[in-house]
Write a protein that holds these residues in place. Structure first.
Motif, PDB file in Angstrom:
ATOM      1  N   THR A 282       0.876  -1.100  -0.140  1.00 56.95           N
ATOM      2  CA  THR A 282      -0.097   0.107  -0.163  1.00 56.95           C
ATOM      3  C   THR A 282       0.830   1.252  -0.120  1.00 56.95           C
ATOM      4  OG1 THR A 282      -1.722  -1.255   1.208  1.00 56.95           O
ATOM      5  CG2 THR A 282      -1.711   1.351   1.391  1.00 56.95           C
ATOM      6  N   ARG A 283       1.843   1.328   0.935  1.00 59.38           N
ATOM      7  CA  ARG A 283       2.877   2.165   0.628  1.00 59.38           C
ATOM      8  C   ARG A 283       3.477   2.518  -0.672  1.00 59.38           C
ATOM      9  NH1 ARG A 283       1.913   0.903   5.669  1.00 59.38           N
ATOM     10  NH2 ARG A 283       2.154   2.255   7.495  1.00 59.38           N
ATOM     11  N   LEU A 284       3.953   1.532  -1.166  1.00 61.08           N
ATOM     12  CA  LEU A 284       4.588   1.459  -2.624  1.00 61.08           C
ATOM     13  C   LEU A 284       3.511   2.087  -3.701  1.00 61.08           C
ATOM     14  CD1 LEU A 284       6.593  -1.769  -2.185  1.00 61.08           C
ATOM     15  CD2 LEU A 284       7.464   0.502  -2.513  1.00 61.08           C
ATOM     16  N   PHE A 285       2.300   1.691  -3.458  1.00 62.35           N
ATOM     17  CA  PHE A 285       1.195   2.117  -4.350  1.00 62.35           C
ATOM     18  C   PHE A 285       0.968   3.583  -4.167  1.00 62.35           C
ATOM     19  CE2 PHE A 285      -3.502   3.104  -4.242  1.00 62.35           C
ATOM     20  CZ  PHE A 285      -3.778   3.157  -5.504  1.00 62.35           C
ATOM     21  N   LEU A 286       1.028   3.986  -2.950  1.00 62.57           N
ATOM     22  CA  LEU A 286       0.888   5.576  -2.775  1.00 62.57           C
ATOM     23  C   LEU A 286       2.144   6.247  -3.237  1.00 62.57           C
ATOM     24  CD1 LEU A 286      -0.961   5.184   0.733  1.00 62.57           C
ATOM     25  CD2 LEU A 286      -1.983   5.916  -1.374  1.00 62.57           C
ATOM     26  N   MET A 287       3.130   5.774  -2.970  1.00 61.77           N
ATOM     27  CA  MET A 287       4.452   6.287  -3.504  1.00 61.77           C
ATOM     28  C   MET A 287       4.682   6.606  -4.735  1.00 61.77           C
ATOM     29  SD  MET A 287       7.115   4.355  -0.909  1.00 61.77           S
ATOM     30  CE  MET A 287       8.607   4.581  -2.010  1.00 61.77           C
ATOM     31  N   ASN A 288       4.019   5.547  -5.518  1.00 62.75           N
ATOM     32  CA  ASN A 288       3.797   5.732  -7.068  1.00 62.75           C
ATOM     33  C   ASN A 288       2.967   6.753  -7.474  1.00 62.75           C
ATOM     34  OD1 ASN A 288       5.260   4.653  -9.152  1.00 62.75           O
ATOM     35  ND2 ASN A 288       4.227   2.510  -9.229  1.00 62.75           N
ATOM     36  N   LYS A 289       1.814   7.013  -6.852  1.00 64.32           N
ATOM     37  CA  LYS A 289       0.905   7.952  -7.190  1.00 64.32           C
ATOM     38  C   LYS A 289       1.484   9.402  -7.007  1.00 64.32           C
ATOM     39  CE  LYS A 289      -3.797   6.826  -6.385  1.00 64.32           C
ATOM     40  NZ  LYS A 289      -5.226   6.974  -5.537  1.00 64.32           N
ATOM     41  N   ALA A 290       2.157   9.552  -5.930  1.00 62.58           N
ATOM     42  CA  ALA A 290       2.872  10.825  -5.564  1.00 62.58           C
ATOM     43  C   ALA A 290       3.916  11.122  -6.497  1.00 62.58           C
ATOM     44  CB  ALA A 290       3.064  10.737  -3.999  1.00 62.58           C
ATOM     45  N   LEU A 291       4.865  10.097  -6.530  1.00 62.21           N
ATOM     46  CA  LEU A 291       6.031  10.477  -7.323  1.00 62.21           C
ATOM     47  C   LEU A 291       5.983  10.449  -8.876  1.00 62.21           C
ATOM     48  CD1 LEU A 291       8.320   8.285  -5.072  1.00 62.21           C
ATOM     49  CD2 LEU A 291       8.585  10.769  -5.382  1.00 62.21           C
ATOM     50  N   ASN A 292       4.947   9.557  -9.438  1.00 63.31           N
ATOM     51  CA  ASN A 292       4.895   9.302 -10.788  1.00 63.31           C
ATOM     52  C   ASN A 292       3.566   9.587 -11.377  1.00 63.31           C
ATOM     53  OD1 ASN A 292       7.768   8.713 -11.149  1.00 63.31           O
ATOM     54  ND2 ASN A 292       6.971   6.774  -9.930  1.00 63.31           N
ATOM     55  N   GLY A 293       2.538   9.800 -10.496  1.00 60.99           N
ATOM     56  CA  GLY A 293       1.148  10.436 -10.972  1.00 60.99           C
ATOM     57  C   GLY A 293       0.510   9.005 -11.634  1.00 60.99           C
ATOM     58  N   ILE A 294       0.619   8.001 -11.277  1.00 61.30           N
ATOM     59  CA  ILE A 294       0.259   6.573 -11.897  1.00 61.30           C
ATOM     60  C   ILE A 294      -0.991   6.107 -10.654  1.00 61.30           C
ATOM     61  CG2 ILE A 294       2.016   5.264 -11.184  1.00 61.30           C
ATOM     62  CD1 ILE A 294       1.336   3.717 -13.906  1.00 61.30           C
ATOM     63  N   ASP A 295      -2.009   5.420 -11.045  1.00 65.67           N
ATOM     64  CA  ASP A 295      -2.830   4.743 -10.288  1.00 65.67           C
ATOM     65  C   ASP A 295      -2.577   3.420 -10.687  1.00 65.67           C
ATOM     66  OD1 ASP A 295      -4.995   3.389  -9.111  1.00 65.67           O
ATOM     67  OD2 ASP A 295      -5.814   5.530  -8.451  1.00 65.67           O
ATOM     68  N   LEU A 296      -1.735   2.574 -10.026  1.00 65.57           N
ATOM     69  CA  LEU A 296      -1.657   1.039 -10.477  1.00 65.57           C
ATOM     70  C   LEU A 296      -1.679   0.286  -9.242  1.00 65.57           C
ATOM     71  CD1 LEU A 296      -0.830  -1.063 -12.282  1.00 65.57           C
ATOM     72  CD2 LEU A 296       1.557  -0.242 -12.653  1.00 65.57           C
ATOM     73  N   PHE A 297      -2.703  -0.287  -8.633  1.00 63.97           N
ATOM     74  CA  PHE A 297      -2.545  -0.797  -7.634  1.00 63.97           C
ATOM     75  C   PHE A 297      -1.866  -2.497  -7.604  1.00 63.97           C
ATOM     76  CE2 PHE A 297      -5.333  -3.283  -4.020  1.00 63.97           C
ATOM     77  CZ  PHE A 297      -5.001  -2.285  -3.191  1.00 63.97           C
ATOM     78  N   TYR A 298      -1.394  -2.575  -6.558  1.00 61.24           N
ATOM     79  CA  TYR A 298      -0.425  -3.715  -6.470  1.00 61.24           C
ATOM     80  C   TYR A 298      -1.107  -5.209  -6.693  1.00 61.24           C
ATOM     81  CZ  TYR A 298      -2.293  -4.242  -1.632  1.00 61.24           C
ATOM     82  OH  TYR A 298      -3.237  -4.231  -0.352  1.00 61.24           O
ATOM     83  N   GLU A 299      -2.223  -5.288  -6.687  1.00 63.23           N
ATOM     84  CA  GLU A 299      -2.966  -6.645  -7.017  1.00 63.23           C
ATOM     85  C   GLU A 299      -3.084  -6.676  -8.331  1.00 63.23           C
ATOM     86  OE1 GLU A 299      -6.608  -7.025  -4.605  1.00 63.23           O
ATOM     87  OE2 GLU A 299      -5.668  -6.992  -2.944  1.00 63.23           O
TER      88      GLU A 299
END
Length: 218
Positions: A91-108
């Motif tokens: 979940t933290r990596l998912f939120l980091m990707n949103k914040a840093l790279n502007g992508i919504d790509l869930f880990y599942e």
């Protein structure tokens, strides 16, 4: 695989520092330990992806190359979740990707072994079937509606601002042109699809044979 300007340990420290900066909840030690346990698998998956993408230097990961960084964070999150069932670090990596790279790509979400991101900003990817050798550009949306789940074939290019949703079926070797919305429809293999006049019926044309050489080492 060579880690440009990093060792394995410094990469782990770098990701942990990013997490602490974006999600400052004081749990970075547990986050680091989980990432450490699954980092090698994530890097192996990233290595295969990088080597499959023509624009990128083979056998080298540059964490400052934002598209590579985007894919790395996804592979790390997905590897942790698949192997351990843990959701805290993913979940933290998912939120980091949103914040840093502007992508919504869930880990599942099950992404393919090789996919290329031109620009990650504004990409939203729902649970769907994603074929190998997928190309994604900024503003792409893949969306599901209840049990209507899109199916995207092999060697598909989704250009900026395009959408695939609500049970759409995209055949192999298809290009969805910029801004085109494929909602609950089928696109035959080997076609480029465009929005019709006035946003009406989709228009199909044969896809250029040499297009994928720009993106992949096939």
């Amino acid at each position: 695989m060579k880690l440009r300007d990093h060792t394995r340990e410094s990469l782990l420290a770098y990701v942990t520092a990013q997490c602490a900066a974006i999600i400052p909840d004081g749990r970075e030690a547990a986050f680091r330990a989980t990432c450490d346990a699954h980092l090698d698998e994530a890097l192996e998956r990233l290595h295969a992806c990088i080597n499959g993408c023509a624009p990128w230097r083979p056998d080298e990961f540059n964490v400052l190359q934002s598209s590579q960084h985007t894919i790395f964070l996804y592979y790390l999150a997905n590897s942790i979740w698949r192997r351990s069932g843990d959701t805290a670090a993913p979940t933290r990596l998912f939120l980091m990707n949103k914040a840093l790279n502007g992508i919504d790509l869930f880990y599942e979400i099950a992404m393919p072994a090789v996919f290329y991101i031109g620009h990650s900003l504004g990409i939203v990817l729902a649970k769907a079937t994603y074929g190998n050798h997928l190309v994604l550009y900024q503003g792409v949306t893949v969306g599901r509606h209840k049990d209507q789940i899109p199916v995207i074939g092999e060697r598909v290019v989704l250009y900026p601002g395009s959408s695939v949703a609500a049970g759409a079926v995209i055949g192999d070797d298809v290009v969805v042109s910029q801004g085109t919305r494929v909602i609950g429809k089928r696109v035959p293999e080997g076609q480029m699809v465009f929005a019709g006049p006035g946003g009406g019926e989709l228009v199909f044309r044969p896809r250029p044979d040499d297009l994928l050489a720009e993106y992949f080492r096939l």
